[in-house]
Design a protein around this motif. Structure first.
Motif, PDB file in Angstrom:
ATOM      1  N   LYS A  10       1.189  21.024  26.240  1.00  0.00           N
ATOM      2  CA  LYS A  10       1.216  21.737  27.523  1.00  0.00           C
ATOM      3  C   LYS A  10       2.660  21.924  27.967  1.00  0.00           C
ATOM      4  O   LYS A  10       3.531  21.123  27.654  1.00  0.00           O
ATOM      5  CB  LYS A  10       0.443  20.974  28.605  1.00  0.00           C
ATOM      6  CG  LYS A  10      -0.980  20.624  28.201  1.00  0.00           C
ATOM      7  CD  LYS A  10      -1.790  21.852  27.860  1.00  0.00           C
ATOM      8  CE  LYS A  10      -3.195  21.472  27.436  1.00  0.00           C
ATOM      9  NZ  LYS A  10      -3.775  22.400  26.491  1.00  0.00           N
ATOM     10  N   GLN A  73       1.449  25.751  32.229  1.00  0.00           N
ATOM     11  CA  GLN A  73       0.262  25.253  32.920  1.00  0.00           C
ATOM     12  C   GLN A  73       0.551  24.885  34.371  1.00  0.00           C
ATOM     13  O   GLN A  73      -0.365  24.594  35.119  1.00  0.00           O
ATOM     14  CB  GLN A  73      -0.311  24.031  32.194  1.00  0.00           C
ATOM     15  CG  GLN A  73      -1.116  24.385  30.952  1.00  0.00           C
ATOM     16  CD  GLN A  73      -0.255  24.888  29.804  1.00  0.00           C
ATOM     17  OE1 GLN A  73       0.776  24.330  29.474  1.00  0.00           O
ATOM     18  NE2 GLN A  73      -0.677  25.981  29.192  1.00  0.00           N
ATOM     19  N   LYS A 104      -3.235  27.608  38.670  1.00  0.00           N
ATOM     20  CA  LYS A 104      -2.454  26.639  37.918  1.00  0.00           C
ATOM     21  C   LYS A 104      -1.711  25.738  38.898  1.00  0.00           C
ATOM     22  O   LYS A 104      -1.448  26.113  40.042  1.00  0.00           O
ATOM     23  CB  LYS A 104      -1.451  27.356  37.010  1.00  0.00           C
ATOM     24  CG  LYS A 104      -2.109  28.140  35.890  1.00  0.00           C
ATOM     25  CD  LYS A 104      -1.064  28.773  35.006  1.00  0.00           C
ATOM     26  CE  LYS A 104      -1.697  29.502  33.831  1.00  0.00           C
ATOM     27  NZ  LYS A 104      -0.663  29.992  32.902  1.00  0.00           N
ATOM     28  N   PHE A 184      -6.128  25.817  32.991  1.00  0.00           N
ATOM     29  CA  PHE A 184      -5.250  24.804  32.417  1.00  0.00           C
ATOM     30  C   PHE A 184      -5.032  25.055  30.922  1.00  0.00           C
ATOM     31  O   PHE A 184      -3.976  24.772  30.412  1.00  0.00           O
ATOM     32  CB  PHE A 184      -5.860  23.394  32.628  1.00  0.00           C
ATOM     33  CG  PHE A 184      -4.972  22.311  32.094  1.00  0.00           C
ATOM     34  CD1 PHE A 184      -3.808  21.954  32.729  1.00  0.00           C
ATOM     35  CD2 PHE A 184      -5.295  21.649  30.922  1.00  0.00           C
ATOM     36  CE1 PHE A 184      -2.975  20.956  32.241  1.00  0.00           C
ATOM     37  CE2 PHE A 184      -4.472  20.642  30.419  1.00  0.00           C
ATOM     38  CZ  PHE A 184      -3.325  20.303  31.077  1.00  0.00           C
TER      39      PHE A 184
END
Length: 186
Positions: A10, A73, A104, A184
């Motif tokens: 991420k 994200q 987000k 996400f």
């Protein structure tokens, strides 16, 4: 071992500029990286060294203009005097609007709330901040609370550096609760 980290793979954006609040930038950056995330410090100029309010240097890894919100994200808006300067740039505001539209993470601490205010995305949102911008937040339509952390959907906010442990727990709680959602995962 990195595959077992909760935020492995991420990416998160952190705005950086002159007079950022040192701890409010570095503590979340390191906490996200500790959980396996990649972070990007983005300023008005790439490769520029920005000094925090207390003199700690941060080198911008990318220009804000080069950032695409779909690559991240979430975003962290540290405080200091930096947010008052960065909120004057259209790309900062459009990025925040895009993060909000996709639900987000948008995390702001201390004076960092100035940026979401100027992006027009805080109306009706429960937040906290430095008492110095309480009136600004209320006038923008926020519901202000005096708490170490306030979480409202994909928004996380805190008051000051002393609240950073709660701020980062709030960030991780939001990310954990949304990790199976489409916003996400993209």
């Amino acid at each position: 071992m990195t595959d077992s980290l909760p935020l492995s793979g991420k990416k998160f954006l952190l705005f950086v500029g002159e007079d950022y609040e040192d701890l409010e930038l570095w503590y979340p950056k390191f906490r996200l990286e500790e959980a396996g995330a990649e972070t990007t410090l983005a300023g008005l100029e790439a490769g520029k060294t920005y000094l925090g309010k207390h003199g700690y240097p941060a080198v911008s890894e990318a220009t804000i203009d080069s950032i695409n919100s779909t690559d991240y994200q979430g975003v962290i808006c540290a405080g200091g005097w930096m947010p008052d300067k960065l909120r004057r740039f259209e790309k900062v505001l459009s990025l925040l609007t895009e993060f909000h539209a996709r639900e987000k993470l948008i995390a702001a601490i201390c004076h960092g709330g100035w940026m979401p205010i100027s992006a027009g995305i805080y109306s009706g949102v429960k937040v906290t901040s430095s008492p110095g911008i309480k009136d600004d937040l209320i006038n923008a339509g926020c519901i202000w609370e005096d708490a170490s952390v306030v979480v409202d959907r994909h928004f996380v906010s805190s008051r000051r550096p002393g609240d950073l442990p709660d701020f980062c727990r709030g960030i991780l709680d939001v990310l954990h609760s949304t990790k199976t959602s489409e916003s996400f995962m993209d």
